[in-house]
Design a protein around this motif. Structure first.
Motif, PDB file in Angstrom:
ATOM      1  N   GLY A  18       0.964  -1.259   0.013  1.00  0.00           N
ATOM      2  CA  GLY A  18       0.215  -0.032   0.078  1.00  0.00           C
ATOM      3  C   GLY A  18       0.682   1.218  -0.051  1.00  0.00           C
ATOM      4  N   ALA A  19       1.844   1.202   0.791  1.00  0.00           N
ATOM      5  CA  ALA A  19       2.819   2.557   0.980  1.00  0.00           C
ATOM      6  C   ALA A  19       3.541   2.634  -0.432  1.00  0.00           C
ATOM      7  CB  ALA A  19       3.934   2.151   1.784  1.00  0.00           C
ATOM      8  N   ALA A  20       3.905   1.434  -1.311  1.00  0.00           N
ATOM      9  CA  ALA A  20       4.586   1.588  -2.455  1.00  0.00           C
ATOM     10  C   ALA A  20       3.398   2.142  -3.373  1.00  0.00           C
ATOM     11  CB  ALA A  20       4.913   0.373  -2.936  1.00  0.00           C
ATOM     12  N   GLU A  21       2.375   1.850  -3.508  1.00  0.00           N
ATOM     13  CA  GLU A  21       1.286   2.370  -4.412  1.00  0.00           C
ATOM     14  C   GLU A  21       1.073   4.052  -4.317  1.00  0.00           C
ATOM     15  OE1 GLU A  21      -2.406   0.404  -4.549  1.00  0.00           O
ATOM     16  OE2 GLU A  21      -1.432  -1.620  -4.694  1.00  0.00           O
ATOM     17  N   ILE A  22       1.003   4.276  -2.905  1.00  0.00           N
ATOM     18  CA  ILE A  22       0.941   5.545  -2.738  1.00  0.00           C
ATOM     19  C   ILE A  22       2.194   6.541  -3.006  1.00  0.00           C
ATOM     20  CG2 ILE A  22       1.022   7.247  -0.703  1.00  0.00           C
ATOM     21  CD1 ILE A  22      -0.573   5.179   1.082  1.00  0.00           C
ATOM     22  N   LEU A  23       3.358   5.777  -2.927  1.00  0.00           N
ATOM     23  CA  LEU A  23       4.556   6.618  -3.263  1.00  0.00           C
ATOM     24  C   LEU A  23       4.535   6.371  -5.094  1.00  0.00           C
ATOM     25  CD1 LEU A  23       7.247   7.892  -3.389  1.00  0.00           C
ATOM     26  CD2 LEU A  23       7.936   5.474  -3.020  1.00  0.00           C
ATOM     27  N   VAL A  24       4.062   5.589  -5.678  1.00  0.00           N
ATOM     28  CA  VAL A  24       4.123   5.732  -6.984  1.00  0.00           C
ATOM     29  C   VAL A  24       3.179   6.640  -7.558  1.00  0.00           C
ATOM     30  CG1 VAL A  24       5.276   3.418  -7.485  1.00  0.00           C
ATOM     31  CG2 VAL A  24       2.869   3.505  -7.732  1.00  0.00           C
ATOM     32  N   ARG A  25       2.188   6.744  -7.032  1.00  0.00           N
ATOM     33  CA  ARG A  25       1.011   7.927  -7.352  1.00  0.00           C
ATOM     34  C   ARG A  25       1.635   9.062  -7.226  1.00  0.00           C
ATOM     35  NH1 ARG A  25      -3.186   6.480  -4.104  1.00  0.00           N
ATOM     36  NH2 ARG A  25      -2.595   8.189  -2.492  1.00  0.00           N
ATOM     37  N   ALA A  26       2.263   9.616  -6.241  1.00  0.00           N
ATOM     38  CA  ALA A  26       2.842  10.759  -5.849  1.00  0.00           C
ATOM     39  C   ALA A  26       4.111  11.033  -6.812  1.00  0.00           C
ATOM     40  CB  ALA A  26       3.347  11.150  -4.288  1.00  0.00           C
ATOM     41  N   ALA A  27       4.646   9.896  -6.963  1.00  0.00           N
ATOM     42  CA  ALA A  27       6.025  10.279  -7.649  1.00  0.00           C
ATOM     43  C   ALA A  27       5.500  10.337  -9.433  1.00  0.00           C
ATOM     44  CB  ALA A  27       6.770   8.960  -7.711  1.00  0.00           C
ATOM     45  N   SER A  28       4.658   9.694  -9.498  1.00  0.00           N
ATOM     46  CA  SER A  28       4.143   9.982 -11.116  1.00  0.00           C
ATOM     47  C   SER A  28       3.495  11.287 -11.366  1.00  0.00           C
ATOM     48  CB  SER A  28       3.143   8.986 -11.471  1.00  0.00           C
ATOM     49  OG  SER A  28       3.560   7.579 -11.381  1.00  0.00           O
ATOM     50  N   ALA A  29       2.850  11.898 -10.437  1.00  0.00           N
ATOM     51  CA  ALA A  29       2.526  13.248 -10.429  1.00  0.00           C
ATOM     52  C   ALA A  29       3.536  14.319 -10.493  1.00  0.00           C
ATOM     53  CB  ALA A  29       1.301  13.688  -9.409  1.00  0.00           C
ATOM     54  N   ALA A  30       4.676  13.901  -9.471  1.00  0.00           N
ATOM     55  CA  ALA A  30       5.833  14.671  -9.394  1.00  0.00           C
ATOM     56  C   ALA A  30       6.540  14.714 -10.707  1.00  0.00           C
ATOM     57  CB  ALA A  30       6.472  14.269  -8.178  1.00  0.00           C
ATOM     58  N   TYR A  31       6.547  13.630 -11.342  1.00  0.00           N
ATOM     59  CA  TYR A  31       7.575  13.589 -12.559  1.00  0.00           C
ATOM     60  C   TYR A  31       6.853  14.290 -13.628  1.00  0.00           C
ATOM     61  CZ  TYR A  31      10.052  11.307 -16.232  1.00  0.00           C
ATOM     62  OH  TYR A  31      10.935  10.915 -17.027  1.00  0.00           O
ATOM     63  N   LEU A  32       5.695  14.225 -13.736  1.00  0.00           N
ATOM     64  CA  LEU A  32       4.967  14.994 -14.678  1.00  0.00           C
ATOM     65  C   LEU A  32       4.941  16.371 -14.343  1.00  0.00           C
ATOM     66  CD1 LEU A  32       1.675  12.949 -15.149  1.00  0.00           C
ATOM     67  CD2 LEU A  32       3.564  13.149 -16.848  1.00  0.00           C
ATOM     68  N   ASN A  33       4.842  16.783 -13.125  1.00  0.00           N
ATOM     69  CA  ASN A  33       5.016  18.434 -12.845  1.00  0.00           C
ATOM     70  C   ASN A  33       6.247  18.723 -12.967  1.00  0.00           C
ATOM     71  OD1 ASN A  33       2.179  18.736 -11.757  1.00  0.00           O
ATOM     72  ND2 ASN A  33       2.837  18.141  -9.712  1.00  0.00           N
ATOM     73  N   ARG A  89      13.370  18.137  -9.600  1.00  0.00           N
ATOM     74  CA  ARG A  89      13.872  17.806 -10.718  1.00  0.00           C
ATOM     75  C   ARG A  89      13.694  16.166 -11.006  1.00  0.00           C
ATOM     76  NH1 ARG A  89      12.637  21.938 -11.278  1.00  0.00           N
ATOM     77  NH2 ARG A  89      11.564  20.849 -13.108  1.00  0.00           N
ATOM     78  N   ARG A  90      13.404  15.877 -12.329  1.00  0.00           N
ATOM     79  CA  ARG A  90      13.307  14.065 -12.684  1.00  0.00           C
ATOM     80  C   ARG A  90      14.731  13.493 -12.222  1.00  0.00           C
ATOM     81  NH1 ARG A  90      10.675  14.589 -18.282  1.00  0.00           N
ATOM     82  NH2 ARG A  90      12.226  16.292 -18.425  1.00  0.00           N
ATOM     83  N   PHE A  91      15.733  14.070 -13.032  1.00  0.00           N
ATOM     84  CA  PHE A  91      17.014  13.317 -13.122  1.00  0.00           C
ATOM     85  C   PHE A  91      18.124  13.939 -12.586  1.00  0.00           C
ATOM     86  CE2 PHE A  91      14.314  12.091 -17.041  1.00  0.00           C
ATOM     87  CZ  PHE A  91      13.873  10.865 -16.738  1.00  0.00           C
ATOM     88  N   THR A  92      18.091  15.363 -12.082  1.00  0.00           N
ATOM     89  CA  THR A  92      19.141  15.931 -11.796  1.00  0.00           C
ATOM     90  C   THR A  92      19.271  16.327 -10.191  1.00  0.00           C
ATOM     91  OG1 THR A  92      18.403  17.923 -12.181  1.00  0.00           O
ATOM     92  CG2 THR A  92      19.310  16.807 -13.843  1.00  0.00           C
ATOM     93  N   SER A  93      20.339  16.396  -9.506  1.00  0.00           N
ATOM     94  CA  SER A  93      20.503  16.743  -8.103  1.00  0.00           C
ATOM     95  C   SER A  93      20.136  18.386  -8.255  1.00  0.00           C
ATOM     96  CB  SER A  93      21.961  16.876  -7.828  1.00  0.00           C
ATOM     97  OG  SER A  93      22.415  15.397  -7.828  1.00  0.00           O
ATOM     98  N   PRO A  94      19.741  19.047  -6.912  1.00  0.00           N
ATOM     99  CA  PRO A  94      19.858  18.245  -5.693  1.00  0.00           C
ATOM    100  C   PRO A  94      18.776  17.183  -5.282  1.00  0.00           C
ATOM    101  CG  PRO A  94      19.146  20.248  -5.251  1.00  0.00           C
ATOM    102  CD  PRO A  94      19.338  20.288  -6.760  1.00  0.00           C
ATOM    103  N   PHE A  95      17.705  17.312  -5.668  1.00  0.00           N
ATOM    104  CA  PHE A  95      16.673  16.191  -5.498  1.00  0.00           C
ATOM    105  C   PHE A  95      16.067  15.583  -6.787  1.00  0.00           C
ATOM    106  CE2 PHE A  95      12.386  14.603  -4.733  1.00  0.00           C
ATOM    107  CZ  PHE A  95      12.308  14.462  -3.009  1.00  0.00           C
ATOM    108  N   ASN A  96      16.672  14.421  -7.014  1.00  0.00           N
ATOM    109  CA  ASN A  96      16.620  13.581  -8.187  1.00  0.00           C
ATOM    110  C   ASN A  96      15.380  12.653  -7.857  1.00  0.00           C
ATOM    111  OD1 ASN A  96      16.578  11.415  -9.768  1.00  0.00           O
ATOM    112  ND2 ASN A  96      18.543  12.005 -10.636  1.00  0.00           N
ATOM    113  N   ILE A  97      14.145  13.077  -8.423  1.00  0.00           N
ATOM    114  CA  ILE A  97      12.969  12.148  -8.071  1.00  0.00           C
ATOM    115  C   ILE A  97      13.024  10.824  -8.300  1.00  0.00           C
ATOM    116  CG2 ILE A  97      10.535  11.848  -8.782  1.00  0.00           C
ATOM    117  CD1 ILE A  97      10.417  14.763  -9.565  1.00  0.00           C
ATOM    118  N   GLN A  98      13.601  10.379  -9.613  1.00  0.00           N
ATOM    119  CA  GLN A  98      13.947   9.012  -9.871  1.00  0.00           C
ATOM    120  C   GLN A  98      14.931   8.160  -8.808  1.00  0.00           C
ATOM    121  OE1 GLN A  98      16.050   8.396 -13.666  1.00  0.00           O
ATOM    122  NE2 GLN A  98      15.526   6.346 -13.578  1.00  0.00           N
ATOM    123  N   LEU A  99      16.073   8.910  -8.392  1.00  0.00           N
ATOM    124  CA  LEU A  99      16.802   8.108  -7.607  1.00  0.00           C
ATOM    125  C   LEU A  99      16.304   8.038  -6.209  1.00  0.00           C
ATOM    126  CD1 LEU A  99      20.400   9.801  -8.312  1.00  0.00           C
ATOM    127  CD2 LEU A  99      19.527   7.369  -8.800  1.00  0.00           C
TER     128      LEU A  99
END
Length: 83
Positions: free
Chosen positions: A15-30, A41-51
């Protein structure tokens, strides 16, 4: 992404993983549109969403997944200047 955006979440690690992937998908699109002013940011520092998402999922820690989901959800709800 569409499937992740429709995830319901729930109890336990799954359930926690589902909550995270939902929030992460929206974050990635934003983060994909520079005009939105999304704080992460999606792929760069200082806060790399993917990593960050991959690390939280790999930890198998419900608390880590939910903590990151909350951080992303807060940023996702900052508002949109494109309206």
């Amino acid at each position: 992404m569409l499937q992740a955006l429709g995830a319901k979440g729930g109890s336990g690690k799954t359930g926690a993983a589902e909550i995270l992937v939902r929030a992460a998908s929206a974050a990635y699109l934003n983060a994909a549109h520079e005009g939105v002013g999304y704080p992460y940011r999606r792929f760069t520092s200082p806060f790399n969403i993917q990593l960050k998402v991959n690390a939280a999922l790999a930890s198998l820690s419900r608390s880590k997944m939910l903590s990151l989901a909350t951080t992303l959800d807060d940023a996702n709800n900052l508002g949109c200047p494109l309206n």
